[in-house]
Design an enzyme around this catalytic site. Structure first.
Site, mmCIF file in Angstrom:
data_model
loop_
_atom_site.group_PDB
_atom_site.id
_atom_site.type_symbol
_atom_site.label_atom_id
_atom_site.label_comp_id
_atom_site.label_asym_id
_atom_site.label_seq_id
_atom_site.Cartn_x
_atom_site.Cartn_y
_atom_site.Cartn_z
ATOM 1 C CE LYS A 16 -2.518 -7.352 0.275
ATOM 2 N NZ LYS A 16 -2.525 -5.870 0.229
ATOM 3 C CE LYS A 55 -0.040 -1.542 -5.003
ATOM 4 N NZ LYS A 55 -1.007 -1.931 -3.954
#
Length: 325
Positions: free
Chosen positions: A244, A147
């Protein structure tokens, strides 16, 4: 079509440690579990409402409870929009139909028996020093996802991760935190450090710069890609899409998106929100044979479902029948 009884519960799973991305930190995964009962059989599914898409636990529950008492995987596509609510219901329908047919969900989908898939492991956004520690602790993993937060400190973060895990493949997730100028500055450095791809560098809807930028670091659409209808707006901008289930609105549309994306020349990644093994189980079917798998949600948890998914050196394994499908 027989009537379906719907039950909805709010469940929380503590994370093993604080998990941070550019938008904030969390200490637990708050999810909605849907159970659908028809006759003697019960199917279940899970979703994670996401504030980024205007969802909340209460709004998603209200959507689910607005359903009539008869529906199936085909009609649900029109009854609910793509998003978390439809995901939980659609996945519960797959589970229910598998139990009614005494078959596995992969058989109903016309797939070969699935196997394990190597999954990324996500490193939380921290200082470079702390990210190096995270990387070193997970250096045995073949694929790490880092991240990032925006700004030139991202270079220091990636250098630290590479130092901690010199042999792992690295992908990065900017979570809409970069500008075109920052991409041009960071991308060549990240390529030199062996980074393979960046997810969603620019905000969704503000990504036209990707049409003219030289994409020396391949770019994956995440927030810009929801269902198959998204693909038309991604051509020429993105090299890969991230599927997703909480964005597609379930397994049914995820299969359709995967097929359409491959036909249009996109590479495919299958990702997840931070949820339990119940949320990952249907996604493992979509993840078969794709370029990147990121289904590490259960690995970030300190607690999970009673019958969790199994992870080993070969990756994330398909679910057992008593969990889902």
């Amino acid at each position: 079509m027989s009537k379906i009884e719907i039950s909805v519960s709010h469940d929380s799973f503590k994370l093993e440690k604080v998990f941070t991305i550019a938008r904030g930190s969390k200490t637990q995964a708050d999810v909605i579990t849907v159970k659908l009962k028809r006759g003697d059989h019960v199917g279940q599914g899970e979703c994670l409402p996401y504030a980024r898409y205007g969802e909340s636990m209460d709004s998603v529950e209200a959507e689910i409870k607005s359903l009539p008492d008869t529906f199936d995987r085909e009609t649900i596509q029109d009854l609910l929009p793509a998003g978390a609510a439809r995901n939980a219901v659609d996945c519960a329908l797959w589970d229910l139909e598998a139990k009614e047919a005494d078959k596995r969900a992969w058989e109903l989908a016309g797939l070969r028996e699935p196997g394990p898939e190597i999954t990324a492991y996500t490193l939380s956004l921290e200082t470079p020093e702390m990210m190096q520690e995270q990387a070193a602790d997970n250096a045995y993993r073949p694929l790490l996802k880092t991240k990032l937060g925006g700004g030139e400190e991202d270079i220091a973060r990636i250098k630290a991760v590479r130092a901690g895990a010199p042999d792992s493949k690295i992908i990065v997730d900017a979570n809409e935190g970069w500008t075109p100028e920052l991409y041009e500055k960071l991308a060549p450095v990240l390529v030199d450090l062996g980074v393979a791809m960046v997810e969603q560098p620019f905000p969704a809807g503000e990504d036209d710069a990707l049409l003219t930028l030289e994409r020396v670091l391949p770019v994956c659409a995440d927030e810009s890609c929801h269902d198959a209808s998204s693909l038309a707006g991604l051509k020429g901008k993105y090299d890969m899409i991230n599927i997703k289930l909480d964005k597609t609105g379930g397994l049914t549309e995820a299969f359709a998106l995967k097929k359409a994306a491959i036909a249009q020349g996109f590479d495919v990644m299958v990702g997840c929100m931070v949820g339990s093994s119940l949320a990952m189980a249907p996604a493992v079917l979509v993840a078969q044979g794709v370029s990147v798998v990121d289904l590490d949600g259960p690995l970030l948890l300190g607690e999970d479902r009673d019958e969790p998914l199994y992870f080993d050196a070969r990756g994330v394994h398909p679910s057992k029948q008593n969990l889902w499908g």
